[in-house]
Design a protein around this motif. Structure first.
Motif, PDB file in Angstrom:
ATOM      1  N   THR A  43      17.178   9.846  -4.830  1.00 39.29           N
ATOM      2  CA  THR A  43      16.119   9.387  -6.387  1.00 39.29           C
ATOM      3  C   THR A  43      15.138   7.722  -5.388  1.00 39.29           C
ATOM      4  O   THR A  43      15.663   6.666  -4.785  1.00 39.29           O
ATOM      5  N   LEU A  44      13.922   7.658  -5.967  1.00 39.42           N
ATOM      6  CA  LEU A  44      12.834   6.695  -5.409  1.00 39.42           C
ATOM      7  C   LEU A  44      13.156   5.603  -6.475  1.00 39.42           C
ATOM      8  O   LEU A  44      13.465   5.496  -7.593  1.00 39.42           O
ATOM      9  N   VAL A  45      13.389   4.498  -6.011  1.00 36.43           N
ATOM     10  CA  VAL A  45      13.889   2.909  -7.056  1.00 36.43           C
ATOM     11  C   VAL A  45      12.262   2.474  -7.282  1.00 36.43           C
ATOM     12  O   VAL A  45      11.914   1.620  -7.816  1.00 36.43           O
ATOM     13  N   VAL A  46      11.911   2.979  -5.775  1.00 31.17           N
ATOM     14  CA  VAL A  46       9.896   2.326  -6.401  1.00 31.17           C
ATOM     15  C   VAL A  46       8.912   3.410  -5.867  1.00 31.17           C
ATOM     16  O   VAL A  46       9.622   3.917  -4.114  1.00 31.17           O
ATOM     17  N   LYS A  47       7.919   3.772  -6.808  1.00 31.61           N
ATOM     18  CA  LYS A  47       7.747   4.616  -6.580  1.00 31.61           C
ATOM     19  C   LYS A  47       6.240   3.957  -6.284  1.00 31.61           C
ATOM     20  O   LYS A  47       5.695   4.149  -7.443  1.00 31.61           O
ATOM     21  N   ASP A  48       5.287   4.393  -5.112  1.00 26.13           N
ATOM     22  CA  ASP A  48       4.158   4.195  -4.805  1.00 26.13           C
ATOM     23  C   ASP A  48       3.468   3.213  -5.589  1.00 26.13           C
ATOM     24  O   ASP A  48       2.812   2.823  -6.425  1.00 26.13           O
ATOM     25  N   LEU A  49       4.022   2.111  -4.786  1.00 28.20           N
ATOM     26  CA  LEU A  49       3.948   0.811  -5.322  1.00 28.20           C
ATOM     27  C   LEU A  49       2.170   0.614  -4.472  1.00 28.20           C
ATOM     28  O   LEU A  49       2.527   0.162  -3.637  1.00 28.20           O
ATOM     29  N   ASN A  50       1.161   0.151  -5.247  1.00 25.51           N
ATOM     30  CA  ASN A  50       0.216  -0.693  -4.688  1.00 25.51           C
ATOM     31  C   ASN A  50       0.141  -2.120  -5.665  1.00 25.51           C
ATOM     32  O   ASN A  50      -0.257  -2.097  -6.990  1.00 25.51           O
ATOM     33  N   ILE A  53       4.741  -0.095 -11.702  1.00 26.37           N
ATOM     34  CA  ILE A  53       4.112  -1.061 -12.028  1.00 26.37           C
ATOM     35  C   ILE A  53       3.436  -0.356 -13.618  1.00 26.37           C
ATOM     36  O   ILE A  53       2.050   0.308 -13.122  1.00 26.37           O
ATOM     37  N   GLN A  54       3.641  -0.878 -14.555  1.00 26.92           N
ATOM     38  CA  GLN A  54       3.217  -0.570 -15.766  1.00 26.92           C
ATOM     39  C   GLN A  54       2.154  -0.887 -16.119  1.00 26.92           C
ATOM     40  O   GLN A  54       1.194  -0.320 -16.612  1.00 26.92           O
ATOM     41  N   GLN A  55       1.914  -2.024 -15.547  1.00 25.87           N
ATOM     42  CA  GLN A  55       0.638  -3.072 -15.920  1.00 25.87           C
ATOM     43  C   GLN A  55       0.988  -4.435 -14.987  1.00 25.87           C
ATOM     44  O   GLN A  55       1.494  -4.682 -14.999  1.00 25.87           O
ATOM     45  N   LEU A  56      -0.568  -4.501 -14.541  1.00 22.22           N
ATOM     46  CA  LEU A  56      -0.864  -5.307 -14.186  1.00 22.22           C
ATOM     47  C   LEU A  56      -1.908  -6.503 -15.035  1.00 22.22           C
ATOM     48  O   LEU A  56      -3.278  -6.200 -15.057  1.00 22.22           O
ATOM     49  N   GLU A  90       0.691  -1.324   0.463  1.00 20.11           N
ATOM     50  CA  GLU A  90      -0.326   0.319  -0.417  1.00 20.11           C
ATOM     51  C   GLU A  90       0.776   0.984   0.266  1.00 20.11           C
ATOM     52  O   GLU A  90       1.357   1.441   1.003  1.00 20.11           O
ATOM     53  N   GLY A  91       1.040   1.990  -1.390  1.00 18.90           N
ATOM     54  CA  GLY A  91       1.570   2.975  -1.213  1.00 18.90           C
ATOM     55  C   GLY A  91       3.382   2.791  -1.058  1.00 18.90           C
ATOM     56  O   GLY A  91       3.977   3.843   0.151  1.00 18.90           O
ATOM     57  N   VAL A  92       3.670   1.613  -1.435  1.00 18.14           N
ATOM     58  CA  VAL A  92       4.714   1.961  -0.588  1.00 18.14           C
ATOM     59  C   VAL A  92       5.952   2.713  -1.932  1.00 18.14           C
ATOM     60  O   VAL A  92       6.368   2.586  -2.890  1.00 18.14           O
ATOM     61  N   GLN A  93       7.003   3.509  -0.992  1.00 18.65           N
ATOM     62  CA  GLN A  93       8.214   3.546  -1.165  1.00 18.65           C
ATOM     63  C   GLN A  93       9.789   3.433  -1.375  1.00 18.65           C
ATOM     64  O   GLN A  93       9.168   3.104   0.023  1.00 18.65           O
ATOM     65  N   LYS A  94      10.788   3.350  -2.037  1.00 13.47           N
ATOM     66  CA  LYS A  94      11.849   2.693  -0.974  1.00 13.47           C
ATOM     67  C   LYS A  94      12.974   3.647  -2.127  1.00 13.47           C
ATOM     68  O   LYS A  94      13.126   3.989  -3.308  1.00 13.47           O
ATOM     69  N   SER A  95      13.825   4.078  -0.951  1.00 14.99           N
ATOM     70  CA  SER A  95      14.583   5.143  -1.571  1.00 14.99           C
ATOM     71  C   SER A  95      15.885   4.579  -1.203  1.00 14.99           C
ATOM     72  O   SER A  95      16.118   4.750   0.269  1.00 14.99           O
ATOM     73  N   TYR A  96      17.233   4.139  -2.065  1.00 16.19           N
ATOM     74  CA  TYR A  96      18.508   3.856  -1.044  1.00 16.19           C
ATOM     75  C   TYR A  96      19.736   5.358  -1.297  1.00 16.19           C
ATOM     76  O   TYR A  96      20.011   5.666   0.530  1.00 16.19           O
TER      77      TYR A  96
END
Lengths: 418, 362
Positions: free
Chosen positions: B21-28, B217-220, B11-17
């Motif tokens: 910069t965000l490696v993962v942007k707002d993952l749902n 995620i471009q397409q699921l 839910e709304g996961v982001q990750k930056s090292y």
């Protein structure tokens, strides 16, 4: 069909012959490349070791100088004294030996087994050169020269010199001697040196190995996990002892550790020690252990590092994903995989330590000496090379035995030097 | 899908090292129980980071990850009950195959007898029972792979994560393992999250595929939909082969739009993901959907093209054609006697239906 008609090349040679030819060339080339090193090792390593082993049992002088006396003594048993004929025989052979210079060698040789007996022989030699008085028996002459000739011990000592090969050096190297009846007994307590020294050497080597493990393991772990840049910097610190002259290092230790040195000054300044209570950290066993640990540390760090470097971080992650706590994963997975490095480092440090000479000699003082200094003493000062060789051979056999035990416990294949 | 039933939920996961910069942007993302979901994307797209956050080896910079109803952001990795198959397997080389499999059971304090039966059952599942006492180093790559799968399943985890597990295998073995993993999944119904950059792997095994690019995620979608109906140019290009035609939207009539290409030709296309009239678009057309010797009236788009090059590939013939001002237009001709061979240099009419030609974001 292939075996009925051998395949022939253009020049009429069979394929097999051509293959042999081609491989022979390769083999010769490989062999040729290793020849220089092989020759070097043979001349500077294998040959001297064989020579040393030979010298530790070699006993050429008595059978050359006094063969008939030795033969006559075979039928004699203490506590009586030998027959007059034996005295005469011995006197004649001694005179002959004096001509060739063997008398002195014989005296030294007897002196190794019976300390202090050299003078009894050399004096006898001088008396024999002057000649016996008329009518005097040889026995009386002998006893006049030195009262020891009236005791069976010295004759038993001569009798024990028989044989081209001798175990006397090994007896001496293990604090043993022969009594007058020829039985092997321990030397009197105040002259036993070597067994204690061997045990001390073993103990110090174990201690140094242990300290090296304790210091090297965390460092190697850091080195293996840090990014390359910082790991290299740390590696330089680890290798620094390698790159520093021994004398510089020794001077540094003296400056640091002596009783008026930096460390003691700091402890006194901090009030941990008072000025009278300065501790002696060098020229004793403490100095030897500190210095050896410092010098041998890289030999522990490098194999550990190279082994740890090859353990993928995924292993511990896998263990953790399966439910192991991080510390359990470390114990179950990481640590067992470092054992080859630990083994290699320990064997290396232990064996180097057991024969280390120069550092204990420089910083060990009187109490911090190991077996190596005794060997050097007999090589350089007492010139009892047979004993030095026996001490060295025992050390060599001990090291080989340790290798063997290690092989049984861990396996030599598991050794990873880097 | 009802979010409360999901086995895994981002839910709304982001990750930056690096904090910049965000490696993962707002993952749902919701993954149903028993589902096989693949995260597919090029390297650096954030898919492995997502997997590592789920496994607990990376922490999310923002957002929540749930397993079932429970947020696991603060649950350490060893308490998550997630099985994992690593790249290069990560089998413990100092333990036998059976000991490797018994390890997760041992750390859970399961007694010896129970351990043995479960290890044997898991080894039977991957047909490796005779190898129980071997060291992993003595097994082939495929066998090691199967051991790694068995080890990730032996303790009945809620979820199994697989991080490019087939990357080290050769092509034939990889295909065989794909089926094997698929069948094991079907048999035991465990939830699987699989990471790969290999699209055929993803298409073979997954219930749904999440195509990652640039941390998003471009397409699921299920494999067929992903291939047949890519929703943007990246997905169309990443999954399968694809002809790209750049143009400008000239008119739109419901689902159908007219796109003008660079050389002036107008193409009737399916409007999937386009802006208004006048905006740039990329047309995506699968090479196997192009018909040769097309006749106007029978098919939506017909263009004359020149055959440039024929490449014989056994089951089909790849044909490079210049068409609509582009000289890298690819047509796949099945190798069957119904198709007459084309000759290089021939001028032929090629055609396709508007429904197969998807107008995507430019």
């Amino acid at each position: 069909m292939a075996d009925s008609t051998p395949i022939l090349g253009d020049d009429g040679l069979t394929l097999k012959a051509k293959l042999r030819q081609a491989e022979r060339r390769n083999k010769l080339k490989t062999f040729g490349l290793t020849v220089p090193l092989l020759a070097f090792i043979l001349v500077t390593f294998v040959f001297p070791i064989l020579l040393m082993i030979a010298r530790s049992v070699d006993n050429p002088v008595p059978v050359r100088a006094i063969p008939q006396t030795l033969e006559a003594l075979q039928s004699w048993t203490p506590p009586t004294l030998p027959a007059e004929a034996t005295y005469r025989l011995f006197a004649e052979e001694l005179l002959a030996a004096d001509e060739t210079g063997d008398l002195g060698r014989l005296a030294s040789r007897l002196n190794y087994d019976l300390p202090g007996s050299r003078s009894a022989l050399t004096r006898l030699g001088r008396a024999l050169r002057r000649g016996a008085e008329d009518g005097q028996s040889y026995r009386a002459l002998f006893e006049e020269v030195d009262p020891r000739w009236s005791e069976p011990e010295i004759w038993a000592g001569l009798k024990a010199l028989d044989g081209r090969l001798t175990g006397a050096y090994y007896l001496a190297a293990t604090d043993r001697t022969r009594d007058v009846d020829g039985d092997i007994v321990l030397q009197p307590e105040n002259t036993r040196i070597y067994i204690g020294l061997y045990l001390k050497t073993l103990w110090v080597s174990l201690l140094v190995t242990l300290f090296c493990v304790l210091l090297a393991y965390p460092i190697a772990y850091q080195l293996a996990t840090l990014p390359t840049g910082r790991a290299n910097l740390l590696m330089i610190l680890v290798l620094l002892p390698f790159w520093t002259s021994l004398l510089v290092r020794t001077t540094a230790w003296i400056v640091l550790l002596q009783s008026q040195g930096v460390l003691n000054d700091i402890l006194v300044a901090l009030g941990i020690l008072d000025d009278e209570g300065r501790v002696q950290l060098i020229y004793n066993m403490t100095g030897t252990i500190v210095a050896l640990t410092h010098i041998l540390l890289p030999f522990m760090v490098l194999p550990l590092y190279s082994v740890m470097k090859t353990i993928p971080p995924n292993y511990r992650r896998a263990a953790i994903s399966m439910g192991a706590t991080p510390s359990r994963a470390w114990i179950d997975v990481f640590f067992p995989l470092t054992i080859p490095g630990l083994g290699a480092g320990s064997v290396l440090v232990f064996i180097l330590c057991i024969g280390y000479y120069i550092t204990p000699a420089l910083v060990g003082g009187r109490t911090g000496q190991l077996i190596s200094s005794e060997i050097a003493y007999h090589m350089q000062s007492s010139l009892n090379w047979g004993l030095a060789a026996a001490l060295g051979t025992i050390l060599l056999v001990g090291v080989l035995a340790l290798y063997w035990i290690y092989d049984r416990l861990v396996g030599i294949d598991n050794l990873k030097m880097g | 899908m009802d979010a409360t039933q999901a086995a895994v939920r981002f839910e709304g996961v982001q990750k930056s090292y690096d904090g910049e910069t965000l490696v993962v942007k707002d993952l749902n993302l919701s993954i149903a129980k028993g589902e096989f979901v693949t995260m597919l994307g090029p390297s650096g797209s954030g898919k492995t980071t997502c997997l590592m956050m789920l496994a607990g080896f990376e922490t999310a910079t923002r957002g929540e990850i749930y397993i079932g109803q429970r947020s696991i952001n603060r649950v350490p990795p060893h308490k998550r009950n997630i099985g994992m198959v690593f790249q290069n397997y990560a089998l413990f080389p100092h333990m036998s195959v059976a000991e490797n499999l018994a390890y997760p059971l041992k750390v859970r304090g399961i007694d010896k007898a129970e351990r043995e039966t479960r290890v044997l059952r898991a080894l039977d599942m991957v047909q490796l029972a005779p190898f129980a006492n071997r060291r992993p180093g003595m097994l082939s790559g495929g066998q090691q792979q199967r051991v790694a799968v068995a080890r990730a399943l032996v303790f009945d985890p809620d979820i199994v994560l697989m991080d490019e597990p087939l990357g080290a295998l050769d092509k034939q073995l990889r295909e065989q393992m794909q089926y094997e993993i698929k069948h094991i999944h079907e048999r035991i119904g465990v939830t699987v999250v699989y990471v790969t950059h290999d699209q055929s792997e993803a298409l073979t095994m997954s219930n749904r595929i999440a195509v990652f690019n640039d941390g998003v995620i471009q397409q699921l979608a299920p494999p067929t939909e992903l291939y047949e109906r890519p929703s943007n140019a990246f997905v169309a290009h990443f999954i399968g082969e694809n002809n790209r035609l750049d143009g400008i939207v000239r008119s739109r009539d419901g689902d159908i739009c007219q796109v003008e290409l660079g050389d002036g030709s107008m193409v009737r296309s399916l409007a999937v993901n386009i802006g208004g009239v006048g905006s740039r678009t990329t047309l995506s057309l699968r090479p196997e959907r192009v018909t040769v010797h097309a006749k106007a009236g029978e098919i939506d788009n017909v263009f004359a093209g020149k055959v440039e090059e024929l490449i014989y590939l056994g089951d089909h013939i790849r044909t490079r054609v210049s068409l609509c001002g582009q000289d890298d237009f690819i047509v796949k001709l099945p190798n069957s006697d119904r198709h007459a061979m084309l000759e290089p240099g021939a001028n032929v009419h090629f055609g396709w239906n508007a429904g197969d030609c998807r107008a995507l974001d430019g």
